[in-house]
Design an enzyme around this catalytic site. Structure first.
Site, mmCIF file in Angstrom:
data_model
loop_
_atom_site.group_PDB
_atom_site.id
_atom_site.type_symbol
_atom_site.label_atom_id
_atom_site.label_comp_id
_atom_site.label_asym_id
_atom_site.label_seq_id
_atom_site.Cartn_x
_atom_site.Cartn_y
_atom_site.Cartn_z
ATOM 1 C CD1 TRP A 1 -2.232 -2.169 1.648
ATOM 2 C CD2 TRP A 1 -3.062 -1.001 -0.071
ATOM 3 N NE1 TRP A 1 -3.288 -2.877 1.125
ATOM 4 C CE2 TRP A 1 -3.820 -2.177 0.065
ATOM 5 C CE3 TRP A 1 -3.405 -0.124 -1.093
ATOM 6 C CZ2 TRP A 1 -4.884 -2.487 -0.773
ATOM 7 C CZ3 TRP A 1 -4.463 -0.431 -1.925
ATOM 8 C CH2 TRP A 1 -5.188 -1.594 -1.755
ATOM 9 C CD GLN A 2 4.983 1.587 3.671
ATOM 10 O OE1 GLN A 2 5.896 0.947 3.161
ATOM 11 N NE2 GLN A 2 4.897 1.767 4.965
ATOM 12 C CD1 TRP B 1 -1.628 0.001 -4.504
ATOM 13 C CD2 TRP B 1 -1.666 -0.131 -6.735
ATOM 14 N NE1 TRP B 1 -2.909 0.195 -4.919
ATOM 15 C CE2 TRP B 1 -2.963 0.107 -6.295
ATOM 16 C CE3 TRP B 1 -1.442 -0.258 -8.097
ATOM 17 C CZ2 TRP B 1 -4.035 0.235 -7.147
ATOM 18 C CZ3 TRP B 1 -2.510 -0.124 -8.965
ATOM 19 C CH2 TRP B 1 -3.787 0.122 -8.485
ATOM 20 C CG ASN B 2 -2.701 5.026 -6.262
ATOM 21 O OD1 ASN B 2 -2.165 6.100 -6.503
ATOM 22 N ND2 ASN B 2 -3.979 4.799 -6.482
ATOM 23 C CB ILE B 3 3.358 7.114 -5.480
ATOM 24 C CG1 ILE B 3 4.244 5.866 -5.370
ATOM 25 C CG2 ILE B 3 4.041 8.311 -4.842
ATOM 26 C CD1 ILE B 3 4.700 5.514 -3.993
ATOM 27 C CG HIS C 1 1.528 6.017 0.277
ATOM 28 N ND1 HIS C 1 1.093 5.502 1.481
ATOM 29 C CD2 HIS C 1 2.840 6.318 0.449
ATOM 30 C CE1 HIS C 1 2.107 5.485 2.339
ATOM 31 N NE2 HIS C 1 3.171 5.980 1.743
ATOM 32 C CE1 TYR D 1 -0.780 6.044 9.937
ATOM 33 C CE2 TYR D 1 1.308 7.053 9.358
ATOM 34 C CZ TYR D 1 0.599 6.075 10.001
ATOM 35 O OH TYR D 1 1.269 5.122 10.724
ATOM 36 C CG HIS E 1 -11.646 1.196 -2.959
ATOM 37 N ND1 HIS E 1 -10.768 1.921 -2.199
ATOM 38 C CD2 HIS E 1 -10.913 0.696 -3.985
ATOM 39 C CE1 HIS E 1 -9.566 1.861 -2.747
ATOM 40 N NE2 HIS E 1 -9.619 1.119 -3.822
#
Ligand SMILES: CC(C)(COP(=O)(O)OP(=O)(O)OC[C@H]1O[C@@H](n2cnc3c(N)ncnc32)[C@H](O)[C@@H]1OP(=O)(O)O)[C@@H](O)C(=O)NCCC(=O)NCCS
Length: 400
Positions: free
Chosen positions: A289-290, A292-294, A297, A305, A330
């Site tokens: 998750w860190q 794949w989609n910067i 993220h 966060y 989603h």
């Protein structure tokens, strides 16, 4: 072995179904009626929310609006960005599910971008007020990074950034995090641009072809086992669907994150090209998750966060909150266009939290890597089948 077994599958598919690829059908996925373009109208209407956000920021910068009132109005504007298109999609019958997904995805991007725009301008005002400014909440307020051949253009300072030109550059740029000065590349590299454009066109055709020729018949054949609750048949269908689904997902990843985002970035001379990192080497779910989609993220870290951590939330609570927010989006992107409230996408994202815990606790190295790949290969077709099955039952079975 891979080439041989896939060539056999490909041939089997052709013999069984003939050629199913039909470009005209793709148009009908977006338009029910050629004289009515509800998705396009909705996308154009999104500009209203952009204009409102900029007007609010200008007033806040000039001091003619208090921080409290500004925050309340921004919140209303952001809520409207999510509620207005959802309401229209649920009411207007001429909008197709695919057109609706596309429209809601654009609205979600506008929501995330305007959220970031508001946060950064607020940080700028806080900094302006404190003479001896502490380090900015994020490197965004520092002068643009000298990255990727940055040519060091004239830098904009707050509040001179509050212009349509500056805001629309950000809205079209391939990032969700606002900066007053983005790193810029010195020129448009024509050969690089042409290569990416060629890939973009080639892979979109390949994607459409694979979906029509391979995914659709496999999904259609899965409905009966689902209706009969024939578990061994359901698993067989699931495994069969996993192959084209995964291939399509991998091609989609390359098409979107490498070809499309680079085309946009190159045309806009946008310097930051870190759209993905080596997620394929993930040995834990968190690493996936860190990496794949910067763009998403980075937005999650900067606007959700870290602010939660700063307010004293525990790391676990902040992570859970981010995944639940992501799960909500989603679900929003699927349930509203399909006009059926089903929790499958939400549960899929929310399940990442226990899965991350399980993989980090019990699996290491290659085993962790295998677990991440298996969750991708098997998890997605489960979600696809759940939605298609429910959509089919809701829309077609009752009519028979
Ligand atoms: C939840 C999520 C943001 C956690 O990210 P993470 O990188 O695992 O979080 P970490 O705890 O490692 O910390 C990340 C950053 O916070 C900082 N940080 C950690 N604890 C901190 C604290 N108490 N105070 C301030 N900063 C802190 C770290 O230094 C690190 O900073 P850096 O990025 O500058 O190095 C991430 O998993 C995520 O993006 N999930 C959602 C992804 C998603 O839904 N994508 C959708 C794609 S379709």
């Amino acid at each position: 072995m891979l080439v041989l077994s896939n060539a056999r599958l490909f041939l089997e598919n052709l013999i069984k179904y003939g050629i199913l690829v039909d470009p005209i059908q793709v148009v009908s996925l977006f338009l029910k009626d050629p004289y009515s373009w509800p998705s396009l109208c909705l996308i154009i209407a999104a500009n209203v929310f952009v204009v409102v956000a900029l007007a609010l920021e200008r007033r806040l910068a000039a001091g003619s609006l208090s921080e409290g009132a500004g925050a309340a109005l921004h919140t209303l504007n952001l809520l409207a960005i999510l509620c207005f298109p959802a309401g229209v999609v649920l009411v207007v019958t001429s909008i197709t599910p695919v057109g609706a997904v596309f429209t809601l995805a654009i609205y979600t991007i506008v929501f995330l971008k305007l959220f970031s725009f508001r946060d950064v301008n607020k940080w700028c005002r806080e900094r302006r007020e404190v003479k001896t400014a502490p380090p900015a909440p994020e490197d965004s307020l520092a002068p643009a990074k000298k990255a990727n051949g940055d040519v060091g253009r004239n830098e904009v300072t707050y509040p001179a950034n509050l212009t349509y030109r500056n805001l629309y550059y950000f809205l079209f740029a391939p990032t969700l995090c606002y900066e007053l000065n983005f790193p810029r590349s010195p020129r448009v590299r024509k050969r690089f641009l042409l290569r990416r454009l060629f890939e973009m066109l080639f892979f979109i055709q390949l994607l459409v072809g694979l979906i029509q020729q391979w995914m659709v018949p496999t999904i259609q054949n899965s409905m009966k086992p689902f209706r009969d609750m024939d578990y061994s048949r359901i698993i067989e269908r699931l495994l069969k669907l996993a192959v084209p689904n995964h291939l399509i997902w991998l091609i989609f990843f390359y098409w979107f994150f490498h070809s499309c985002l680079n085309v946009v970035a190159e045309v806009m001379q946008f310097g930051d090209r870190e759209f993905y990192r080596d997620w394929w080497n993930s040995e834990s779910v968190t690493y996936f998750w860190q990496n794949w989609n910067i763009p998403v993220h980075k937005w999650c870290l900067r606007h959700f966060y870290k602010p939660m951590l700063k307010r004293g939330a525990s790391k676990w609570a902040a992570q859970t909150a981010v995944f639940l927010a992501s799960a909500f989006f989603h679900e929003y992107l699927l349930s509203v266009p399909l006009k059926m409230l089903r929790p499958w996408a939400f549960m899929g994202m929310a399940a990442q939290i226990p899965l991350a815990w399980f993989v980090s606790k019990f699996l290491r190295g290659n085993y962790g890597n295998a677990a991440v790949w298996m969750s991708l290969i098997i998890g997605q077709p489960i979600a696809v089948l759940m939605y298609v099955h429910d959509y089919y039952v809701l829309n077609y079975e009752g009519n028979q």
